[in-house]
Design a protein around this motif. Structure first.
Motif, PDB file in Angstrom:
ATOM      1  N   ASN A  17     -16.161  -6.064 -49.563  1.00 43.03           N
ATOM      2  CA  ASN A  17     -17.062  -5.771 -48.397  1.00 43.03           C
ATOM      3  C   ASN A  17     -18.397  -5.674 -48.708  1.00 43.03           C
ATOM      4  O   ASN A  17     -19.324  -5.914 -47.739  1.00 43.03           O
ATOM      5  CB  ASN A  17     -16.855  -4.604 -47.557  1.00 43.03           C
ATOM      6  CG  ASN A  17     -15.452  -4.874 -47.149  1.00 43.03           C
ATOM      7  OD1 ASN A  17     -14.875  -6.110 -46.845  1.00 43.03           O
ATOM      8  ND2 ASN A  17     -14.823  -3.693 -45.958  1.00 43.03           N
ATOM      9  N   PHE A  18     -19.092  -5.253 -50.009  1.00 39.84           N
ATOM     10  CA  PHE A  18     -20.302  -5.110 -50.259  1.00 39.84           C
ATOM     11  C   PHE A  18     -20.937  -6.073 -51.098  1.00 39.84           C
ATOM     12  O   PHE A  18     -22.240  -6.256 -51.426  1.00 39.84           O
ATOM     13  CB  PHE A  18     -20.739  -3.883 -50.950  1.00 39.84           C
ATOM     14  CG  PHE A  18     -20.048  -2.757 -50.219  1.00 39.84           C
ATOM     15  CD1 PHE A  18     -20.651  -2.265 -48.811  1.00 39.84           C
ATOM     16  CD2 PHE A  18     -18.846  -2.008 -50.471  1.00 39.84           C
ATOM     17  CE1 PHE A  18     -19.795  -1.285 -47.965  1.00 39.84           C
ATOM     18  CE2 PHE A  18     -18.183  -0.985 -49.786  1.00 39.84           C
ATOM     19  CZ  PHE A  18     -18.785  -0.656 -48.650  1.00 39.84           C
ATOM     20  N   GLU A  19     -19.900  -6.991 -51.482  1.00 34.30           N
ATOM     21  CA  GLU A  19     -20.531  -8.097 -52.745  1.00 34.30           C
ATOM     22  C   GLU A  19     -20.234  -9.563 -51.979  1.00 34.30           C
ATOM     23  O   GLU A  19     -20.740 -10.416 -52.395  1.00 34.30           O
ATOM     24  CB  GLU A  19     -20.068  -8.013 -53.960  1.00 34.30           C
ATOM     25  CG  GLU A  19     -20.545  -8.940 -54.927  1.00 34.30           C
ATOM     26  CD  GLU A  19     -20.452  -8.607 -56.292  1.00 34.30           C
ATOM     27  OE1 GLU A  19     -20.691  -6.947 -56.582  1.00 34.30           O
ATOM     28  OE2 GLU A  19     -20.122  -8.975 -57.246  1.00 34.30           O
ATOM     29  N   GLY A  20     -19.141  -9.659 -51.280  1.00 35.78           N
ATOM     30  CA  GLY A  20     -18.535 -10.859 -50.831  1.00 35.78           C
ATOM     31  C   GLY A  20     -17.563 -11.235 -51.660  1.00 35.78           C
ATOM     32  O   GLY A  20     -16.652 -10.700 -52.236  1.00 35.78           O
ATOM     33  N   ASP A  21     -17.202 -12.706 -51.672  1.00 37.01           N
ATOM     34  CA  ASP A  21     -16.014 -13.340 -52.164  1.00 37.01           C
ATOM     35  C   ASP A  21     -16.340 -13.191 -54.033  1.00 37.01           C
ATOM     36  O   ASP A  21     -17.482 -13.019 -54.250  1.00 37.01           O
ATOM     37  CB  ASP A  21     -15.993 -14.929 -52.066  1.00 37.01           C
ATOM     38  CG  ASP A  21     -16.010 -15.104 -50.565  1.00 37.01           C
ATOM     39  OD1 ASP A  21     -14.601 -14.766 -50.251  1.00 37.01           O
ATOM     40  OD2 ASP A  21     -16.915 -15.587 -50.024  1.00 37.01           O
TER      41      ASP A  21
ATOM     42  N   ALA B  63      -8.831  -6.147 -48.895  1.00 39.01           N
ATOM     43  CA  ALA B  63      -8.339  -7.159 -47.804  1.00 39.01           C
ATOM     44  C   ALA B  63      -9.080  -8.535 -47.629  1.00 39.01           C
ATOM     45  O   ALA B  63      -9.528  -8.859 -46.622  1.00 39.01           O
ATOM     46  CB  ALA B  63      -7.766  -6.496 -46.643  1.00 39.01           C
ATOM     47  N   TRP B  64      -9.473  -9.136 -48.759  1.00 39.37           N
ATOM     48  CA  TRP B  64     -10.339 -10.446 -48.604  1.00 39.37           C
ATOM     49  C   TRP B  64      -9.293 -11.612 -48.993  1.00 39.37           C
ATOM     50  O   TRP B  64      -9.518 -12.840 -48.822  1.00 39.37           O
ATOM     51  CB  TRP B  64     -11.340 -10.621 -49.568  1.00 39.37           C
ATOM     52  CG  TRP B  64     -12.412  -9.888 -48.944  1.00 39.37           C
ATOM     53  CD1 TRP B  64     -12.688  -8.358 -48.783  1.00 39.37           C
ATOM     54  CD2 TRP B  64     -13.805 -10.203 -48.648  1.00 39.37           C
ATOM     55  NE1 TRP B  64     -13.806  -8.333 -48.103  1.00 39.37           N
ATOM     56  CE2 TRP B  64     -14.792  -9.240 -48.449  1.00 39.37           C
ATOM     57  CE3 TRP B  64     -14.287 -11.828 -48.856  1.00 39.37           C
ATOM     58  CZ2 TRP B  64     -15.793  -9.495 -47.799  1.00 39.37           C
ATOM     59  CZ3 TRP B  64     -15.762 -11.904 -48.907  1.00 39.37           C
ATOM     60  CH2 TRP B  64     -16.549 -10.742 -47.963  1.00 39.37           C
TER      61      TRP B  64
ATOM     62  N   THR C 150      -6.264 -14.439 -48.947  1.00 35.25           N
ATOM     63  CA  THR C 150      -5.375 -15.217 -48.139  1.00 35.25           C
ATOM     64  C   THR C 150      -4.410 -15.859 -48.912  1.00 35.25           C
ATOM     65  O   THR C 150      -4.431 -15.845 -50.179  1.00 35.25           O
ATOM     66  CB  THR C 150      -6.007 -16.505 -47.526  1.00 35.25           C
ATOM     67  OG1 THR C 150      -6.594 -17.333 -48.487  1.00 35.25           O
ATOM     68  CG2 THR C 150      -7.522 -15.962 -46.580  1.00 35.25           C
ATOM     69  N   PRO C 151      -3.329 -16.298 -48.194  1.00 36.88           N
ATOM     70  CA  PRO C 151      -2.247 -17.010 -49.187  1.00 36.88           C
ATOM     71  C   PRO C 151      -2.506 -18.238 -50.009  1.00 36.88           C
ATOM     72  O   PRO C 151      -2.146 -18.204 -51.083  1.00 36.88           O
ATOM     73  CB  PRO C 151      -1.414 -17.777 -47.999  1.00 36.88           C
ATOM     74  CG  PRO C 151      -1.613 -16.755 -46.708  1.00 36.88           C
ATOM     75  CD  PRO C 151      -3.129 -16.268 -46.736  1.00 36.88           C
ATOM     76  N   VAL C 152      -3.524 -18.845 -49.681  1.00 35.69           N
ATOM     77  CA  VAL C 152      -4.158 -19.811 -50.523  1.00 35.69           C
ATOM     78  C   VAL C 152      -4.843 -19.108 -51.835  1.00 35.69           C
ATOM     79  O   VAL C 152      -4.647 -19.631 -52.885  1.00 35.69           O
ATOM     80  CB  VAL C 152      -5.389 -20.647 -49.874  1.00 35.69           C
ATOM     81  CG1 VAL C 152      -6.068 -21.428 -50.774  1.00 35.69           C
ATOM     82  CG2 VAL C 152      -4.467 -21.610 -48.962  1.00 35.69           C
TER      83      VAL C 152
ATOM     84  N   LYS D 193      -2.551 -17.652 -54.241  1.00 36.10           N
ATOM     85  CA  LYS D 193      -1.806 -18.710 -54.999  1.00 36.10           C
ATOM     86  C   LYS D 193      -2.792 -19.213 -56.168  1.00 36.10           C
ATOM     87  O   LYS D 193      -2.279 -19.442 -57.262  1.00 36.10           O
ATOM     88  CB  LYS D 193      -1.099 -19.979 -54.204  1.00 36.10           C
ATOM     89  CG  LYS D 193      -0.002 -19.429 -53.307  1.00 36.10           C
ATOM     90  CD  LYS D 193       0.440 -20.763 -52.424  1.00 36.10           C
ATOM     91  CE  LYS D 193       1.583 -20.165 -51.658  1.00 36.10           C
ATOM     92  NZ  LYS D 193       2.250 -21.325 -50.599  1.00 36.10           N
TER      93      LYS D 193
ATOM     94  N   ARG E  93      -6.765  -6.946 -42.574  1.00 34.62           N
ATOM     95  CA  ARG E  93      -7.040  -8.098 -41.800  1.00 34.62           C
ATOM     96  C   ARG E  93      -5.756  -8.827 -41.446  1.00 34.62           C
ATOM     97  O   ARG E  93      -5.896  -9.983 -40.996  1.00 34.62           O
ATOM     98  CB  ARG E  93      -8.075  -9.077 -42.606  1.00 34.62           C
ATOM     99  CG  ARG E  93      -9.191  -8.302 -42.634  1.00 34.62           C
ATOM    100  CD  ARG E  93     -10.495  -8.988 -43.230  1.00 34.62           C
ATOM    101  NE  ARG E  93     -11.744  -8.554 -43.173  1.00 34.62           N
ATOM    102  CZ  ARG E  93     -12.048  -7.650 -44.092  1.00 34.62           C
ATOM    103  NH1 ARG E  93     -11.123  -7.283 -45.325  1.00 34.62           N
ATOM    104  NH2 ARG E  93     -13.198  -6.990 -44.220  1.00 34.62           N
TER     105      ARG E  93
END
Lengths: 320, 320
Positions: free
Chosen positions: A153-157, A191-192, A194-196, A199, A222
């Motif tokens: 949440n503080f740095e991004g992806d 919680a960043w 996704t299923p993609v 994988k 999320r």
């Protein structure tokens, strides 16, 4: 879907993640009540406490009493968490805990700086120090873990290359000390995922370390927890952390009121429906989930505890 | 994952599913407030009411007033639901609704008998009668739908062959009347689906009717909603029903307190993260979700409304 594992092992994190997070105060006896209830569900690994200073995490102030009071079930491995040598010493003082250590790095340097006021280099130094402590005390080091592996949440992806690089650093630290570490834990702390991205990350990690076991620690903040667990299962991942009722949350990541860890009973339900062995009695676990809800005194996010298990319905329909 | 669609269309079911299910009396003005809020999110299809007798479904007693009072946004298709000719006449009386009909069968005969006191043959007869009514009133028939397509709390698992057979029966009824129906809706009314059964069912339906569009109506009663939606996306499904906040539930299926439809904002979040176009402004939708929660007066199950959108966080981090 051919990579679905035949069986999964689940580390129940509810007592630790949950009681660390709840505003409480929750009586020690009720914490023990939940742990004892979970002990009878077929769960084989239960993380019961975190040995952190009570002044920092009031919900863990009674960690030693909780461990002393729990009624250890044969065949269940009770675990504790710690962040430093002092915490480890408290864990080692208990005869009821199975002591397994991990070497942990946080993928987000911004989070590290904000949360622990440390640089990555300082953190690596801390990991080396703890690794020496584990060698000294002959504590088995079971895993390398990357927190915030999917985003922060503080740095991004978080780029996958960064996570792979940190895993390599942790394995180097282990190897320099003659430690043979078998498991790579990827934690989606904020919680960043996704299923993609699950994988892709699991695929890349496995490509690079085909002999290691990959494990996932997922949060449901999320609403992607079960979908991400499914993505892990489809990649053949067979080791998951989860929390009964969906207890927990991240006290540091400014997610007030948000859902916690992926919910154990919903995950067990998914596995049961997919024919994946968990060793868990889902009905007994649903009882534990309702007990957890009673103990914290507010609704918990898990769905199957109200929706009901299909295995139970099927049995009832067959009898009718 | 190569079959992920580039874009999805979402039919928002919250006002209908939600207000039909909620115990409260909810003032007509507040129902309209939610619909008007949803109208400004970019959602292009909103199911606003069900024209059923108020004595059966008190929450829908003001359906005509709700439709009369909503502020129609250009480009948004407002929909109504009905179960018989009388309901259809009420829908046709409105100038604000786009009237699209469906031919619907319920896959579970036990459910039919308990819920509507009808046999499958009687139900087929009812579908034929309604199809005649649609022809007579020149109502476009847009879809064939199978309710309880994955399983039923009163009957158990539903074999795929049964669902395929019913779809074929519905297409026969349409064809006999010269109706060209393009969409097959599979509804998991009682939340029996898993990602695996979604993939198998969608695969089988598509194998048999490769020229038709497959759409999914998913419930989240057992926490599988988003994982099942993901399975649909992975099969290339691009049409979904969902409900803001996760409003709704099944009033007939003895699921007191259970979660409702798959949550629109959590699904939009998933799509956004996967790069799938929804046309929806997620932040605006989160406002609608919070409004929905305020209107029903209790927490709704959706997660992103507390967890927060990552797109928003990313923008904030880029500016910082």
């Amino acid at each position: 879907m051919s990579d679905l594992p035949k069986a999964v092992s689940i580390k129940e994190e509810g007592p630790r993640e949950g009681f660390q997070f709840e505003k409480g105060p929750i009586p020690t006896a009720r914490k023990i009540e939940l742990i004892d209830s979970l002990s009878k569900t077929g769960l084989k690994e239960i993380q019961v406490v975190s040995f952190v200073p009570g002044k920092n995490v009031p919900g863990m102030a009674d960690a030693d009493e909780v461990v002393a009071g729990l009624h250890a079930e044969p065949g269940v491995s009770y675990r504790g968490m710690w962040l430093n040598e002092k915490g480890l010493m408290r864990a080692l003082a208990s005869t009821k805990l199975e002591i397994q250590a991990g070497l942990v790095l946080t993928a987000s340097e911004t989070f590290l700086r904000r949360n622990q006021n440390r640089t990555l280099e300082e953190n690596l130094e801390g990991v080396r120090r703890m690794a020496d402590v584990y060698v000294e005390h002959q504590v088995p080091v079971h895993r390398v873990s990357i927190a915030a592996a999917f985003g922060c949440n503080f740095e991004g992806d978080i780029p996958r290359e960064k996570v792979l690089g940190m895993i390599a650093q942790l394995f180097d630290i282990a190897r320099e000390r003659g430690l043979d570490v078998g498991t790579i834990f990827l934690a989606d702390t904020m919680a960043w995922a996704t299923p993609v991205t699950i994988k892709r990350m699991v695929g890349d990690v496995r490509d690079r370390w085909p002999d290691k076991t990959v494990a996932l620690h997922l949060h449901d903040t999320r609403g992607m927890g079960i979908a991400n667990a499914m993505a892990g299962l489809e990649m053949g991942v067979a080791h998951f952390d989860s929390a009964v009722g969906g207890l927990g949350g991240c006290p540091f990541a400014s997610h007030k009121g948000a859902a916690g860890n992926v919910c154990t009973e919903d995950f067990v339900f998914l596995c049961e429906e997919l024919g994946i062995e968990t060793g868990v009695d889902l009905e007994a676990l649903l009882e534990s989930a309702r007990l957890a809800e009673d103990i914290v005194g507010h609704p918990l996010p898990g769905s199957v505890k109200t929706g009901g298990a299909l295995s139970t319905l099927r049995r009832r329909l067959q009898r009718a």
